[in-house]
Design an enzyme around this catalytic site. Structure first.
Site, mmCIF file in Angstrom:
data_model
loop_
_atom_site.group_PDB
_atom_site.id
_atom_site.type_symbol
_atom_site.label_atom_id
_atom_site.label_comp_id
_atom_site.label_asym_id
_atom_site.label_seq_id
_atom_site.Cartn_x
_atom_site.Cartn_y
_atom_site.Cartn_z
ATOM 1 N N GLY A 38 62.846 39.216 40.549
ATOM 2 C CA GLY A 38 62.827 37.753 40.567
ATOM 3 C C GLY A 38 61.687 37.157 39.761
ATOM 4 N N SER A 66 73.463 41.644 44.707
ATOM 5 C CA SER A 66 72.552 40.850 45.550
ATOM 6 C C SER A 66 71.324 40.343 44.780
ATOM 7 C CB SER A 66 72.098 41.670 46.761
ATOM 8 O OG SER A 66 71.253 42.713 46.339
ATOM 9 N N ASN A 67 71.128 40.822 43.546
ATOM 10 C CA ASN A 67 70.025 40.310 42.719
ATOM 11 C C ASN A 67 70.365 38.954 42.098
ATOM 12 O OD1 ASN A 67 69.556 43.615 41.251
ATOM 13 N ND2 ASN A 67 68.616 42.799 43.098
ATOM 14 N N LEU A 68 71.666 38.683 41.942
ATOM 15 C CA LEU A 68 72.086 37.546 41.117
ATOM 16 C C LEU A 68 71.790 36.194 41.767
ATOM 17 C CD1 LEU A 68 75.483 38.921 39.698
ATOM 18 C CD2 LEU A 68 73.172 39.231 38.816
ATOM 19 N N GLN A 69 71.467 36.194 43.048
ATOM 20 C CA GLN A 69 71.115 34.952 43.758
ATOM 21 C C GLN A 69 69.823 34.343 43.214
ATOM 22 O OE1 GLN A 69 68.355 35.664 45.986
ATOM 23 N NE2 GLN A 69 68.416 34.170 47.659
ATOM 24 N N ASP A 127 57.193 44.093 44.163
ATOM 25 C CA ASP A 127 57.543 43.572 45.482
ATOM 26 C C ASP A 127 57.096 44.499 46.602
ATOM 27 O OD1 ASP A 127 59.167 45.690 45.039
ATOM 28 O OD2 ASP A 127 61.056 44.662 45.435
ATOM 29 N N CYS A 185 61.251 41.571 51.089
ATOM 30 C CA CYS A 185 62.194 40.476 50.818
ATOM 31 C C CYS A 185 63.606 40.868 51.246
ATOM 32 C CB CYS A 185 62.185 40.120 49.331
ATOM 33 S SG CYS A 185 60.718 39.187 48.860
ATOM 34 N N CYS A 328 35.918 58.913 67.895
ATOM 35 C CA CYS A 328 35.248 57.669 68.263
ATOM 36 C C CYS A 328 35.602 57.426 69.725
ATOM 37 C CB CYS A 328 35.673 56.517 67.354
ATOM 38 S SG CYS A 328 37.409 56.083 67.492
#
Ligand code: ZN
Length: 371
Positions: A38, A66-69, A127, A185, A328
């Site tokens: 994106g 789903s990338n084309l949005q 991302d 994302c 510790c």
């Protein structure tokens, strides 16, 4: 510049802030955009159109429906093709006067320096945290400017790191978030316009830096929520204790960033009963307590005391030839110490005492004072 280029860039040439000199600088510039998702989809057409003369694009992924949005440089016919391949074609169509280099690969600790060294400015369009830390560290090691953006649902963050002795990403975020605490994302969703806004702002910073125009966002972090449109501009300082760009850097070469961001995968742990058995068997083990001196005085199970806060200064006292078990109070600070020793100082013989001195008191020595 050729007559056609002079015509093409006319609207820039008549801007006094850019002019012919700025346009020449754009033509000479070498910019690497890491990620053709994106952010890259918004940044790259503007960099190409502006006449940035040498653009590197890097992505290993193929285009999915789903990338084309939000990844507007790709279309229906791009599905299934390599992102770098389609992007390179689109950029050449936008501007035939520029040179595009495609890196159809995943950026790794092995190839990052080799690829990044040939560019002046690096734009982080990734991302995920491992690549973000990798890009940052490689930029600091090679003295490259890192133009950063990150997006989450409706929010964006923007900054320019490692520019004119300014802070780096690690000055702001020294440690990655705990694995699983920040959804990606793909898990949380992303508003389609958001990477468009963030990526064009990255292109804006890049062009400002190349042409020496305006005030780039070095030492500043800009954030905005697109729903409320409430902008915030924070001042960020260079951290003298930064492990990569600070006064005494401990990260002098690229590390394993998957391990750095998902440390639990590789941290060895030992239970108190196992430790007791091995100590009783006479095994040579260096015990290291990373609590504060006052806590050590109240109760301890022996070994060397180096508080977590001063671990960096006493690395030479920690052995590499025998197993080192770090403890510790509860096992939390010692886990941080184990990760630090492994990631920053190359130890591979460390183990965290699970449950710390509390578990020791419960299972091994009930006379021990726990607080
Ligand atoms: Zn730093």
């Amino acid at each position: 510049m050729s007559p056609r280029e002079l015509l093409r860039y006319h609207r820039h040439l008549i801007l006094p802030e850019i002019g012919k000199e700025g346009q020449e600088k754009l033509k000479q510039a070498k910019i690497l955009v890491i990620g053709c998702g994106g952010l890259g989809n918004a940044m790259l057409p503007y960099l190409a159109a502006a006449g940035v003369g040498n653009i590197g694009i890097l992505d290993f992924d193929k285009i999915d429906e789903s990338n084309l949005q939000r990844q507007i440089m790709y279309g229906q016919s791009s599905i299934g093709k390599q992102k770098t391949e389609v992007m390179a074609e689109r950029l050449k169509e936008i501007n035939p006067f520029i040179k595009i280099d495609s890196f159809n690969t995943r950026l790794t600790s092995e190839n990052a320096l080799q690829i990044i060294q040939n560019y002046d400015i690096i734009a982080d369009g990734t991302d995920n945290f491992p690549t973000r830390y990798l890009v940052n560290d490689a930029c600091v090691l090679l003295k490259k400017v890192n133009v950063f953006a990150s997006i989450y649902r409706f929010d964006l963050q923007l900054s320019v790191f490692n520019y004119r002795n300014g802070p780096c990403y690690r000055c702001l975020f020294p440690e990655p978030p705990a694995p699983g605490t920040v959804p990606s994302c793909a898990e949380a969703g992303v508003f389609g316009v958001l990477p468009g806004v963030a990526g064009t702002l990255q292109a804006n910073e890049i062009i400002k830096i190349i042409t020496l125009t305006g005030e780039p966002l070095n030492g500043k972090l800009f954030t905005i929520d697109l729903l409320s449109f409430h902008p915030v501009l924070l001042t960020i300082d260079k951290d003298p204790a930064c492990p990569v760009c600070g006064e005494n850097p401990t990260v002098k070469k690229l590390i394993d960033y998957e391990e750095f961001c998902n440390p639990k995968n590789n941290m060895k742990e030992i239970t108190v009963t196992e430790l007791k058995r091995r100590l009783d068997a006479g095994e040579a083990i260096q015990l290291l307590d990373v609590r504060e001196p006052m806590e050590y005085q109240i109760s301890n199970i022996g070994g060397l005391l180096i508080p977590l806060s001063s671990l960096n200064k006493h690395i030479d006292k920690i052995r590499k030839d025998v197993p080192v078990v770090i403890y510790c109070r509860s096992g939390k600070r010692s886990a941080t110490a184990v990760r630090k020793l492994n990631d920053e100082f190359g130890f591979n013989n460390t183990a965290n005492l699970k449950g710390g001195i509390i578990a020791w008191a419960q299972e091994i020595d009930p006379t021990l004072t726990v607080y």
